[in-house]
Design a protein around this motif. Structure first.
Motif, PDB file in Angstrom:
ATOM      1  N   LEU A 470       0.847  -1.193   0.000  1.00  0.00           N
ATOM      2  CA  LEU A 470       0.000   0.000   0.000  1.00  0.00           C
ATOM      3  C   LEU A 470       0.881   1.242   0.000  1.00  0.00           C
ATOM      4  N   GLU A 471       0.262   2.365  -0.246  1.00  0.00           N
ATOM      5  CA  GLU A 471       0.960   3.640  -0.183  1.00  0.00           C
ATOM      6  C   GLU A 471       0.733   4.215   1.203  1.00  0.00           C
ATOM      7  N   ALA A 472       1.828   4.342   1.991  1.00  0.00           N
ATOM      8  CA  ALA A 472       1.653   4.847   3.347  1.00  0.00           C
ATOM      9  C   ALA A 472       2.976   5.376   3.884  1.00  0.00           C
ATOM     10  N   ASP A 473       2.880   6.006   5.061  1.00  0.00           N
ATOM     11  CA  ASP A 473       4.068   6.535   5.731  1.00  0.00           C
ATOM     12  C   ASP A 473       4.676   5.411   6.569  1.00  0.00           C
ATOM     13  N   ARG A 474       5.876   4.967   6.185  1.00  0.00           N
ATOM     14  CA  ARG A 474       6.494   3.811   6.830  1.00  0.00           C
ATOM     15  C   ARG A 474       6.692   4.042   8.332  1.00  0.00           C
ATOM     16  N   ALA A 475       7.266   5.178   8.685  1.00  0.00           N
ATOM     17  CA  ALA A 475       7.585   5.439  10.096  1.00  0.00           C
ATOM     18  C   ALA A 475       6.319   5.422  10.954  1.00  0.00           C
ATOM     19  N   LEU A 476       5.231   5.996  10.421  1.00  0.00           N
ATOM     20  CA  LEU A 476       3.998   6.057  11.209  1.00  0.00           C
ATOM     21  C   LEU A 476       3.414   4.664  11.413  1.00  0.00           C
ATOM     22  N   LEU A 477       3.420   3.848  10.341  1.00  0.00           N
ATOM     23  CA  LEU A 477       2.860   2.510  10.483  1.00  0.00           C
ATOM     24  C   LEU A 477       3.733   1.651  11.393  1.00  0.00           C
ATOM     25  N   GLU A 478       5.055   1.874  11.345  1.00  0.00           N
ATOM     26  CA  GLU A 478       5.945   1.152  12.264  1.00  0.00           C
ATOM     27  C   GLU A 478       5.567   1.463  13.710  1.00  0.00           C
ATOM     28  N   GLN A 479       5.338   2.749  13.955  1.00  0.00           N
ATOM     29  CA  GLN A 479       4.943   3.159  15.310  1.00  0.00           C
ATOM     30  C   GLN A 479       3.647   2.478  15.731  1.00  0.00           C
ATOM     31  N   ALA A 480       2.685   2.465  14.813  1.00  0.00           N
ATOM     32  CA  ALA A 480       1.381   1.889  15.138  1.00  0.00           C
ATOM     33  C   ALA A 480       1.508   0.399  15.428  1.00  0.00           C
ATOM     34  N   VAL A 481       2.170  -0.324  14.522  1.00  0.00           N
ATOM     35  CA  VAL A 481       2.292  -1.762  14.696  1.00  0.00           C
ATOM     36  C   VAL A 481       3.090  -2.078  15.962  1.00  0.00           C
ATOM     37  N   ALA A 482       4.199  -1.346  16.184  1.00  0.00           N
ATOM     38  CA  ALA A 482       5.039  -1.590  17.355  1.00  0.00           C
ATOM     39  C   ALA A 482       4.225  -1.385  18.635  1.00  0.00           C
ATOM     40  N   ASN A 483       3.436  -0.345  18.686  1.00  0.00           N
ATOM     41  CA  ASN A 483       2.662  -0.082  19.899  1.00  0.00           C
ATOM     42  C   ASN A 483       1.627  -1.167  20.173  1.00  0.00           C
ATOM     43  N   LEU A 484       0.996  -1.674  19.097  1.00  0.00           N
ATOM     44  CA  LEU A 484      -0.016  -2.716  19.297  1.00  0.00           C
ATOM     45  C   LEU A 484       0.637  -4.022  19.770  1.00  0.00           C
ATOM     46  N   ILE A 485       1.762  -4.394  19.120  1.00  0.00           N
ATOM     47  CA  ILE A 485       2.444  -5.632  19.533  1.00  0.00           C
ATOM     48  C   ILE A 485       2.996  -5.462  20.956  1.00  0.00           C
ATOM     49  N   ASP A 486       3.534  -4.284  21.235  1.00  0.00           N
ATOM     50  CA  ASP A 486       4.063  -3.994  22.570  1.00  0.00           C
ATOM     51  C   ASP A 486       3.000  -4.226  23.640  1.00  0.00           C
ATOM     52  N   ASN A 487       1.807  -3.632  23.419  1.00  0.00           N
ATOM     53  CA  ASN A 487       0.718  -3.809  24.386  1.00  0.00           C
ATOM     54  C   ASN A 487       0.347  -5.269  24.561  1.00  0.00           C
ATOM     55  N   ALA A 488       0.211  -5.957  23.411  1.00  0.00           N
ATOM     56  CA  ALA A 488      -0.225  -7.350  23.473  1.00  0.00           C
ATOM     57  C   ALA A 488       0.789  -8.196  24.259  1.00  0.00           C
ATOM     58  N   VAL A 489       2.067  -7.997  23.961  1.00  0.00           N
ATOM     59  CA  VAL A 489       3.104  -8.774  24.658  1.00  0.00           C
ATOM     60  C   VAL A 489       3.158  -8.375  26.133  1.00  0.00           C
ATOM     61  N   LYS A 490       2.991  -7.061  26.335  1.00  0.00           N
ATOM     62  CA  LYS A 490       3.139  -6.536  27.689  1.00  0.00           C
ATOM     63  C   LYS A 490       2.034  -7.012  28.627  1.00  0.00           C
ATOM     64  N   TYR A 491       0.805  -7.018  28.148  1.00  0.00           N
ATOM     65  CA  TYR A 491      -0.315  -7.294  29.050  1.00  0.00           C
ATOM     66  C   TYR A 491      -0.746  -8.757  29.051  1.00  0.00           C
ATOM     67  N   THR A 492      -0.139  -9.591  28.199  1.00  0.00           N
ATOM     68  CA  THR A 492      -0.556 -10.986  28.139  1.00  0.00           C
ATOM     69  C   THR A 492       0.374 -11.838  29.001  1.00  0.00           C
ATOM     70  N   GLU A 493      -0.237 -12.608  29.904  1.00  0.00           N
ATOM     71  CA  GLU A 493       0.578 -13.410  30.800  1.00  0.00           C
ATOM     72  C   GLU A 493       0.960 -14.749  30.183  1.00  0.00           C
ATOM     73  N   ARG A 494      -0.036 -15.378  29.589  1.00  0.00           N
ATOM     74  CA  ARG A 494       0.302 -16.646  28.925  1.00  0.00           C
ATOM     75  C   ARG A 494      -0.547 -16.800  27.678  1.00  0.00           C
TER      76      ARG A 494
END
Ligand SMILES: Nc1ncnc2c1ncn2[C@@H]1O[C@H](COP(=O)(O)OP(=O)(O)O)[C@@H](O)[C@H]1O
Ligand SMILES: [Mg+2]
Length: 582
Positions: A470-494
């Motif tokens: 797709l046509e998009a801003d790489r840095a912005l999408l990196e931030q978005a994806v990183a934050n979502l994965i970060d939350n998921a890893v951070k708040y999931t115990e198992r």
């Protein structure tokens, strides 16, 4: 009422005809009389000369018996013969018996007799005093002893008869002319009057705004009038159309203004008001024209403002709070209208949003200060402890320094996130678009979290599939994806964290699904707010800033997309963003 046009024409025509016929009859009668009289005069003159010869012959035979001679001549000529002596006395007359001759008055002064006495033949028409009818007299001079004038008279009955027949003829002709003329005039004027009436009807219907056309044929004056009427109607329609368009535009502007507008007259009645004004006072429709403003608004401050504008003759502005039906800050501007005869234009600008914005900014500053203070306090505390002697405590000093480092990291993360957010919220911020493969981008981000996930005993996987471009801003999408994965890893115990992505013609999507604690429904709508955390202590402990999801939301929004979340406590969460193509 005046006489109808038809009658006026008919009367005028009748007058003309009657006058013409009267004149003609008079002239004809006169000419006829002249002609008849001249012919009779000639004949009578010849008769008079004959009578003279006759009487002269008698006189030569012996002494003249004038009355007998007159009688004889009259009988022979079948006319009245009068013999007159040189003194003007009647000496014989066919119609006068001998005994009465002496009583006949002297004829010397009768015009024909006087002329004959003077030696000239002469005629005259006169009503005879003797017999009482119109008579034609012709007198000729005579050379007979005792008789100086022979006069012959005849009744003018021919003329009377002629006059009568002429009159009858004239009357008949006049009657026929009148009848024909009247019929013609009646028909012609009838047609024209009908046309005039039709034009009048068209004019009054045009006045009522109906789309009618006047007849333009035949092209005489009335046809021209019809054409001019049509032109006038067209011009009228055009001008009305322009006025209506202008009015509609004004209405549209007024109706779609977000500010409440009211035009208030000198008596304090609302002349015009728009829908926004009604909305501010929470009534379904704008107040009708003539509603007292006082009754409608129940806001003495506004009335005072209107009054002040009117008495000062200039615009007056004030920020006030309307209390009814619910508190609302407004900026009210009252402007007296120059051409309005005491009318004042009141404009109410709702400041609720502005106020809300100010409040949010204040909250934000307070939040930021609070977030900064916690790690700073902690750093200062540990630094003080170290300086206060703990540096010599070989057992615990490493712990202290580690904590200081940890808090500094937190500060760093906070500042980074604040900067990111400031960038994203900058007015006029635009994504720097390039062609990217979202799958590759997700893989890279996931790789950065793999180690952490494994340490926490989690499976971090990416659903299989081909490139998603797709046509998009790489840095912005990196931030978005990183934050979502970060939350998921951070708040999931198992369990596991699974990232899937895909696309269709309209959009590209990416989903991060976890088997974590989930989010209670009442918190779901707020997790995208800045600094909002479901469990504060836990977020802090994990090094969260409370800004991650705000950043995701903004980064996606800048691409015209949206972020959705599905979650149930105890059953994990799924965050998904979608970005439209093109
Ligand atoms: N995957 C998730 N599972 C459970 N809760 C989550 C998840 N992601 C976000 N949250 C909740 O939403 C809050 C806001 O998230 P975020 O803005 O990223 O801030 P934080 O810095 O706390 O992670 C988090 O504090 C957490 O309570
Ligand atoms: Mg986060």
């Amino acid at each position: 009422m005046r006489l109808p046009v038809r009658a006026q024409f008919a009367i005028a025509q009748a007058l003309v005809l009657v006058t013409a016929f009267a004149l003609f009859t008079m002239m004809a009668a006169h000419e006829q009389r002249r002609w008849v009289v001249r012919r009779d005069v000639e004949m009578l003159e010849r008769m008079a000369r004959l009578a003279e010869l006759e009487v002269a012959a008698e006189a030569r035979r012996g002494p003249l018996d004038a009355p007998a001679a007159a009688l004889a001549a009259g009988r022979a000529l079948r006319a009245r013969v009068t013999l007159i002596d040189s003194a003007g006395w009647v000496v014989g007359d066919t119609d006068v018996p001998r005994p009465r001759l002496a009583a006949v008055e002297n004829h010397r002064e009768r015009p024909e007799v006087r002329a004959a006495l003077a030696g000239r033949p002469q005629w005259a028409v006169r009503r005879s005093r003797t017999v009482g009818i119109d008579l034609l007299y012709v007198a000729v001079p005579a050379r007979i002893p005792g008789v100086a004038v022979v006069r012959v008279a005849e009744r003018l009955t021919a003329i009377a008869r002629l006059d009568a027949s002429l009159l009858a003829l004239s009357l008949a002709a006049a009657a026929i002319s009148l009848l024909v003329g009247f019929t013609l005039i009646y028909w012609v004027t009838g047609r024209q009057v009908a046309r005039i009436r039709a034009l009048g009807t068209v004019a009054s219907r045009i006045g009522k705004g109906e789309a009618v056309r006047a007849r333009e044929l035949p092209a005489d004056e009335l046809g021209r009038l019809g054409r001019e009427l049509n032109q006038m109607a067209a011009e009228l329609r055009e001008r009305l159309g322009a006025i209506e368009r202008e009015r509609d535009e004004r209405e549209q502007i007024l109706a779609h203004m977000r500010d409440g507008v009211a035009l208030i007259d000198e008596a304090g009645r609302i002349l015009r008001a728009n829908r926004s004004l009604a909305e501010m006072f929470e009534v379904p429709l704008p107040p009708e024209s003539g509603t007292p403003f006082q009754e409608f608004a129940r806001a003495p401050e506004l009335e005072e403002l209107v009054h002040a504008a009117r008495s000062r003759g200039r615009s007056v502005e004030a920020d006030l709070r309307l209390w009814s039906p619910r508190p609302r800050p407004v900026r009210a501007t009252a402007t007296p209208l120059a051409a309005g005869e005491g009318a004042v234009l009141l404009v109410l600008h709702d400041l609720s949003e502005a106020e809300e914005l100010i409040r949010m900014r204040q909250d934000f500053v307070a939040n930021v200060s609070h977030e900064l203070r916690t790690p700073l306090t902690s750093i200062r505390g540990y630094a003080e402890t170290l300086l206060g002697g703990a540096l010599d405590d070989t057992e615990r000093r490493a712990d202290f320094v580690r904590t200081i480092h940890q808090q500094a990291d937190r500060l760093h993360a906070l500042v980074e996130d604040l900067l990111s957010l400031a960038q994203l919220e900058r007015p006029g911020a635009r994504p720097r678009v390039e062609s990217i493969d979202l799958r590759e981008l997700v893989q890279r981000q996931a790789a950065a979290f793999r180690h952490r996930a494994e340490r926490a005993g989690l499976v971090l996987e990416i659903a299989p599939g081909g490139p998603v471009t797709l046509e998009a801003d790489r840095a912005l999408l990196e931030q978005a994806v990183a934050n979502l994965i970060d939350n998921a890893v951070k708040y999931t115990e198992r369990g596991r964290v699974r990232v899937s992505l895909g696309s269709d013609e309209a959009r590209v999507w990416c989903e991060v699904e976890d088997t974590g604690p989930g989010i209670p429904p009442e918190d779901l709508p707020r997790v995208f707010e800045r600094f909002y955390r479901v469990d504060k202590a836990r977020s802090r402990e994990k090094g969260g800033t409370g800004l991650g999801l705000s950043i995701v939301k903004h980064a996606v929004a800048l691409h015209g997309g949206q972020v959705l979340v599905r979650s149930r406590p105890g059953q994990g969460s799924t965050f998904r963003f979608e970005i439209p193509r093109g």
